[in-house]
Design an enzyme around this catalytic site. Structure first.
Site, PDB file in Angstrom:
ATOM      1  N   ARG A 141       0.546   7.204  -8.090  1.00 24.67           N
ATOM      2  CA  ARG A 141      -0.500   5.991  -7.607  1.00 24.67           C
ATOM      3  C   ARG A 141      -1.747   6.172  -8.256  1.00 24.67           C
ATOM      4  O   ARG A 141      -2.703   5.552  -7.961  1.00 24.67           O
ATOM      5  CB  ARG A 141      -0.900   6.260  -6.038  1.00 24.67           C
ATOM      6  CG  ARG A 141       0.498   6.380  -5.184  1.00 24.67           C
ATOM      7  CD  ARG A 141       0.166   6.809  -3.675  1.00 24.67           C
ATOM      8  NE  ARG A 141      -0.479   6.003  -2.903  1.00 24.67           N
ATOM      9  CZ  ARG A 141      -0.390   5.047  -2.306  1.00 24.67           C
ATOM     10  NH1 ARG A 141       0.874   4.307  -2.412  1.00 24.67           N
ATOM     11  NH2 ARG A 141      -1.200   4.501  -1.390  1.00 24.67           N
ATOM     12  N   TYR A 185     -10.536  14.870   0.691  1.00 29.34           N
ATOM     13  CA  TYR A 185     -11.135  14.131  -0.580  1.00 29.34           C
ATOM     14  C   TYR A 185     -12.467  14.807  -0.567  1.00 29.34           C
ATOM     15  O   TYR A 185     -13.367  14.553   0.362  1.00 29.34           O
ATOM     16  CB  TYR A 185     -10.818  12.688  -0.192  1.00 29.34           C
ATOM     17  CG  TYR A 185      -9.467  11.957  -0.408  1.00 29.34           C
ATOM     18  CD1 TYR A 185      -8.871  12.347  -1.547  1.00 29.34           C
ATOM     19  CD2 TYR A 185      -9.172  11.164   0.273  1.00 29.34           C
ATOM     20  CE1 TYR A 185      -7.754  12.160  -1.777  1.00 29.34           C
ATOM     21  CE2 TYR A 185      -7.932  10.523  -0.134  1.00 29.34           C
ATOM     22  CZ  TYR A 185      -7.195  10.961  -0.874  1.00 29.34           C
ATOM     23  OH  TYR A 185      -6.060  10.465  -1.237  1.00 29.34           O
ATOM     24  N   ARG A 198       6.671   9.615   0.902  1.00 23.61           N
ATOM     25  CA  ARG A 198       7.119   8.401   1.215  1.00 23.61           C
ATOM     26  C   ARG A 198       8.097   8.239   2.218  1.00 23.61           C
ATOM     27  O   ARG A 198       8.233   7.649   2.945  1.00 23.61           O
ATOM     28  CB  ARG A 198       7.528   7.433   0.138  1.00 23.61           C
ATOM     29  CG  ARG A 198       5.998   7.011  -0.773  1.00 23.61           C
ATOM     30  CD  ARG A 198       6.286   6.058  -1.835  1.00 23.61           C
ATOM     31  NE  ARG A 198       5.296   5.625  -2.718  1.00 23.61           N
ATOM     32  CZ  ARG A 198       4.650   5.742  -3.912  1.00 23.61           C
ATOM     33  NH1 ARG A 198       5.131   7.101  -4.324  1.00 23.61           N
ATOM     34  NH2 ARG A 198       3.658   5.542  -4.392  1.00 23.61           N
ATOM     35  N   SER A 233      -4.447  13.692   6.447  1.00 26.58           N
ATOM     36  CA  SER A 233      -5.476  13.201   5.287  1.00 26.58           C
ATOM     37  C   SER A 233      -6.884  13.062   6.006  1.00 26.58           C
ATOM     38  O   SER A 233      -7.255  12.923   7.085  1.00 26.58           O
ATOM     39  CB  SER A 233      -4.655  11.816   5.071  1.00 26.58           C
ATOM     40  OG  SER A 233      -5.933  11.137   4.250  1.00 26.58           O
ATOM     41  N   THR A 243      -7.734  17.429  -2.426  1.00 22.58           N
ATOM     42  CA  THR A 243      -7.266  16.773  -3.530  1.00 22.58           C
ATOM     43  C   THR A 243      -8.038  16.031  -4.548  1.00 22.58           C
ATOM     44  O   THR A 243      -9.115  15.739  -4.428  1.00 22.58           O
ATOM     45  CB  THR A 243      -6.535  15.254  -2.719  1.00 22.58           C
ATOM     46  OG1 THR A 243      -5.639  15.872  -1.784  1.00 22.58           O
ATOM     47  CG2 THR A 243      -5.912  14.357  -3.818  1.00 22.58           C
ATOM     48  N   TYR A 299       0.847  -1.269   0.073  1.00 22.82           N
ATOM     49  CA  TYR A 299      -0.083  -0.047   0.107  1.00 22.82           C
ATOM     50  C   TYR A 299       1.033   1.240   0.024  1.00 22.82           C
ATOM     51  O   TYR A 299       0.581   2.368  -0.621  1.00 22.82           O
ATOM     52  CB  TYR A 299      -0.973  -0.087   1.249  1.00 22.82           C
ATOM     53  CG  TYR A 299      -1.675   0.984   1.244  1.00 22.82           C
ATOM     54  CD1 TYR A 299      -3.007   1.259   0.277  1.00 22.82           C
ATOM     55  CD2 TYR A 299      -1.641   2.510   2.140  1.00 22.82           C
ATOM     56  CE1 TYR A 299      -3.837   2.047   0.053  1.00 22.82           C
ATOM     57  CE2 TYR A 299      -2.546   3.340   1.993  1.00 22.82           C
ATOM     58  CZ  TYR A 299      -3.686   3.329   1.156  1.00 22.82           C
ATOM     59  OH  TYR A 299      -4.767   4.326   1.081  1.00 22.82           O
ATOM     60  N   LYS A 314      -4.527  20.126  -4.784  1.00 22.65           N
ATOM     61  CA  LYS A 314      -3.559  19.308  -4.931  1.00 22.65           C
ATOM     62  C   LYS A 314      -3.881  18.061  -6.002  1.00 22.65           C
ATOM     63  O   LYS A 314      -5.043  17.590  -6.215  1.00 22.65           O
ATOM     64  CB  LYS A 314      -3.316  18.571  -3.543  1.00 22.65           C
ATOM     65  CG  LYS A 314      -2.207  17.467  -3.585  1.00 22.65           C
ATOM     66  CD  LYS A 314      -1.950  16.758  -2.124  1.00 22.65           C
ATOM     67  CE  LYS A 314      -1.061  15.796  -2.127  1.00 22.65           C
ATOM     68  NZ  LYS A 314      -1.622  14.526  -2.412  1.00 22.65           N
ATOM     69  N   HIS A 338       0.376  12.591  -7.060  1.00 20.10           N
ATOM     70  CA  HIS A 338      -0.033  11.464  -6.077  1.00 20.10           C
ATOM     71  C   HIS A 338       1.108  10.370  -5.983  1.00 20.10           C
ATOM     72  O   HIS A 338       0.613   9.226  -5.704  1.00 20.10           O
ATOM     73  CB  HIS A 338      -1.383  10.832  -6.305  1.00 20.10           C
ATOM     74  CG  HIS A 338      -2.106  10.699  -5.092  1.00 20.10           C
ATOM     75  ND1 HIS A 338      -3.269  11.468  -4.567  1.00 20.10           N
ATOM     76  CD2 HIS A 338      -2.126   9.823  -4.199  1.00 20.10           C
ATOM     77  CE1 HIS A 338      -3.932  10.955  -3.618  1.00 20.10           C
ATOM     78  NE2 HIS A 338      -3.061   9.705  -3.385  1.00 20.10           N
ATOM     79  N   ARG A 378      -4.096  -0.371  -8.647  1.00 22.51           N
ATOM     80  CA  ARG A 378      -2.684  -0.480  -7.856  1.00 22.51           C
ATOM     81  C   ARG A 378      -2.524  -1.894  -7.865  1.00 22.51           C
ATOM     82  O   ARG A 378      -2.929  -2.575  -7.023  1.00 22.51           O
ATOM     83  CB  ARG A 378      -2.700   0.033  -6.371  1.00 22.51           C
ATOM     84  CG  ARG A 378      -2.938   1.469  -6.674  1.00 22.51           C
ATOM     85  CD  ARG A 378      -3.123   2.231  -5.392  1.00 22.51           C
ATOM     86  NE  ARG A 378      -3.332   3.667  -5.465  1.00 22.51           N
ATOM     87  CZ  ARG A 378      -3.868   4.557  -4.547  1.00 22.51           C
ATOM     88  NH1 ARG A 378      -4.258   3.999  -3.127  1.00 22.51           N
ATOM     89  NH2 ARG A 378      -4.167   5.759  -4.602  1.00 22.51           N
TER      90      ARG A 378
HETATM   91  C1  LIG Z   1       0.644   5.414   1.356  1.00 23.89           C
HETATM   92  C2  LIG Z   1       0.318   6.734   0.493  1.00 23.89           C
HETATM   93  C3  LIG Z   1      -0.961   7.249   1.107  1.00 23.89           C
HETATM   94  C4  LIG Z   1      -1.460   8.590   0.526  1.00 23.89           C
HETATM   95  N1  LIG Z   1      -2.491   9.029   0.981  1.00 23.89           N
HETATM   96  C5  LIG Z   1      -2.959  10.155   0.575  1.00 23.89           C
HETATM   97  C6  LIG Z   1      -4.199  10.923   0.941  1.00 23.89           C
HETATM   98  O1  LIG Z   1      -4.699  10.459   1.868  1.00 23.89           O
HETATM   99  N2  LIG Z   1      -4.456  12.128   0.508  1.00 23.89           N
HETATM  100  C7  LIG Z   1      -3.693  12.796  -0.360  1.00 23.89           C
HETATM  101  O2  LIG Z   1      -3.888  13.972  -0.689  1.00 23.89           O
HETATM  102  N3  LIG Z   1      -2.585  12.176  -0.703  1.00 23.89           N
HETATM  103  C8  LIG Z   1      -2.212  11.082  -0.531  1.00 23.89           C
HETATM  104  N4  LIG Z   1      -1.007  10.359  -0.811  1.00 23.89           N
HETATM  105  C9  LIG Z   1      -0.186  11.136  -2.107  1.00 23.89           C
HETATM  106  C10 LIG Z   1       1.018  12.062  -1.158  1.00 23.89           C
HETATM  107  O3  LIG Z   1       0.278  13.100  -0.278  1.00 23.89           O
HETATM  108  C11 LIG Z   1       1.830  12.874  -2.162  1.00 23.89           C
HETATM  109  O4  LIG Z   1       1.478  13.573  -3.114  1.00 23.89           O
HETATM  110  C12 LIG Z   1       2.903  11.481  -2.636  1.00 23.89           C
HETATM  111  O5  LIG Z   1       3.336  10.709  -1.460  1.00 23.89           O
HETATM  112  C13 LIG Z   1       3.999  12.218  -3.414  1.00 23.89           C
HETATM  113  O6  LIG Z   1       4.950  11.042  -3.901  1.00 23.89           O
HETATM  114  P1  LIG Z   1       6.056  10.741  -3.075  1.00 23.89           P
HETATM  115  O7  LIG Z   1       5.830  10.192  -1.835  1.00 23.89           O
HETATM  116  O8  LIG Z   1       6.477   9.449  -4.151  1.00 23.89           O
HETATM  117  O9  LIG Z   1       7.054  11.743  -3.078  1.00 23.89           O
HETATM  118  C14 LIG Z   1      -0.509   9.141  -0.437  1.00 23.89           C
HETATM  119  C15 LIG Z   1       0.773   8.607  -0.689  1.00 23.89           C
HETATM  120  C16 LIG Z   1       1.183   7.629  -0.270  1.00 23.89           C
HETATM  121  C17 LIG Z   1       2.565   6.868  -0.553  1.00 23.89           C
END
Ligand SMILES: Cc1cc2nc3c(=O)[nH]c(=O)nc-3n(C[C@H](O)[C@H](O)[C@H](O)COP(=O)(O)O)c2cc1C
Length: 391
Positions: free
Chosen positions: A289, A154, A341, A130, A180, A48, A262, A286, A189
């Site tokens: 993802r 969201y 991350r 989040s 977002t 995840y 975002k 994101h 995924r």
């Molecule tokens: C496990 C995971 C959960 C995430 N959950 C959210 C979220 O709840 N809301 C959101 O806007 N972005 C979420 N993101 C995106 C992050 O805010 C961010 O855009 C992303 O981690 C950037 O990429 P990087 O970590 O590879 O640099 C998530 C990313 C990951 C890896």
């Protein structure tokens, strides 16, 4: 003004004089944090955290994009004292990065969001909470005292739940709202599908919903009495594939909080959001993802900066791993970046203590990198700091 990086570096070297001084409690390199996180997490949570959409090409492109730019270090400029601080919408922050919203942190460590929240608060680095946090937004707010926190929304299917979340964020001292817009559904995924793992189905990441009066009013039995029915209801409302610019305009009208949007990688979307009265845009895919085969976030950044003009607030994320990445993103038009991350790896490795250590290392590295690149202030890093290279 700081000489922080040098002090941090010397302290680590000094440990080498101790009898077992080379045995550090924490990793240094991000790759080592990542490896330890992978060892500690079960396959579901690891997938995840790490997985991208489809074949992972957007995720890979995010990283490759950084290697297409190189810093152009300048010498002989007296960089003895440095300043890492930035201004965003009239507020000064100590460093040019924030902690990105990452949902469901209970699957990474039992301290969940409280760990990065407290670690960030110690340094006044904003923590973005989040919508799908594992801990209710009010509890996180309380743990952070007066430290800066933003709420990531969201925009789901039920506008009344959306309004309720906005009001709760306002009441509990969140100083900005981040909407977002790239997650109107979950991306395809493959790691999660392979593991048949979706944390929400286990009741993780639903805290803001289960504590929300409007969400609860939709249920015939409380989440405590019938968690499975509540989870199904959550899945039917938490995102909205029908979301449009009109819905965003509606959110804009509902709050006086600074509004960031975002998940933008197209200049025309950035312009639309700017015209609608958002206070800033977060250029992001994101972390790769959502859309496979999409433009790298860094490749989209210069185009978006030139579309919205020099003065419009722009944040950036997706692929930021180290200090050099931060400098490159700033040089290409970001006012600050979100780190995602990397802090999640540190959380998985060591909870709050792990995130505190990782933050310390990133700040130290950034301070030295800035100085050695020839800058005393992060605010001076502009387009001339980088050159395009073919690698
Ligand atoms: C496990 C995971 C959960 C995430 N959950 C959210 C979220 O709840 N809301 C959101 O806007 N972005 C979420 N993101 C995106 C992050 O805010 C961010 O855009 C992303 O981690 C950037 O990429 P990087 O970590 O590879 O640099 C998530 C990313 C990951 C890896």
């Amino acid at each position: 003004m700081t000489r922080f990086g040098l002090e941090a570096q010397l302290k680590i070297y000094a440990q080498g004089l101790l009898p077992d001084g080379t045995k550090r409690m924490w990793p240094i390199a991000l790759e080592a944090w990542r490896e330890q996180a992978r060892e500690r997490l079960a396959v579901g949570p690891w997938g995840y955290l790490e997985g991208g959409a489809g074949g992972g090409s957007t995720m890979a492109a995010n990283r490759e994009a950084f290697s297409k730019w190189a810093l152009r270090p300048r010498m002989m400029r007296n960089v003895e004292d440095r300043d890492l601080s930035i201004d965003l919408l009239g507020t000064t922050y100590p460093a040019p990065f924030l902690l990105a919203p990452i949902g469901v942190q209970s699957i990474l460590h039992r301290e969940a969001e409280l760990a990065p929240a407290r670690a960030a608060a110690e340094r006044c680095i904003p923590f973005l909470v989040s919508t799908v946090s594992s801990v209710p937004m009010e509890t996180i707010a309380q743990a952070m005292g007066d430290a800066p926190r933003w709420f990531q929304l969201y925009p789901g299917r039920d506008p009344n739940i959306v309004s309720s979340f906005i009001q709760r964020a306002e009441r509990s001292g969140y100083s900005a709202l981040v909407v977002t817009v790239d997650t109107t559904m979950l991306g395809w995924r493959e790691m999660d599908l392979d593991n048949a793992y979706l944390p929400f189905l286990f009741g993780e990441g639903v805290a803001n919903f289960f504590t929300d009066p409007v969400f609860r009013s939709r249920l015939s039995e409380s989440p405590e009495a019938n968690p499975q029915a509540a989870i199904q209801e959550f899945l039917s409302v938490y995102v909205n594939p029908a979301f449009t610019l009109e819905d965003l305009a509606d959110i804009r009208r509902q709050t006086k909080l600074p509004l960031w949007v975002k998940g933008i990688t197209h200049p025309e979307d950035a312009l639309a959001v700017q015209a609608l009265g958002a206070d800033g845009v977060i250029v992001s895919n994101h972390g790769g993802r959502q859309v496979d085969g999409a433009v790298a976030s860094l490749d989209a950044l210069p185009e978006i900066r030139s579309a919205v003009g020099d003065a419009y607030p722009l944040l950036f994320d997706s692929g930021v791993r180290r200090a050099a990445d931060i400098l490159k993103a700033l040089a290409l038009g970001a006012d600050a970046v979100l780190v995602g991350r990397p802090y999640a790896y540190a959380l998985a490795v060591g909870g709050q203590a792990g995130v505190t250590e990782w933050l310390h290392l990133l700040l130290a590295e950034l301070d030295l990198e800035l100085a050695l690149a020839g800058y005393r202030s992060i605010r001076d890093v502009d387009r001339s700091a980088v050159t395009r290279v073919s690698r």
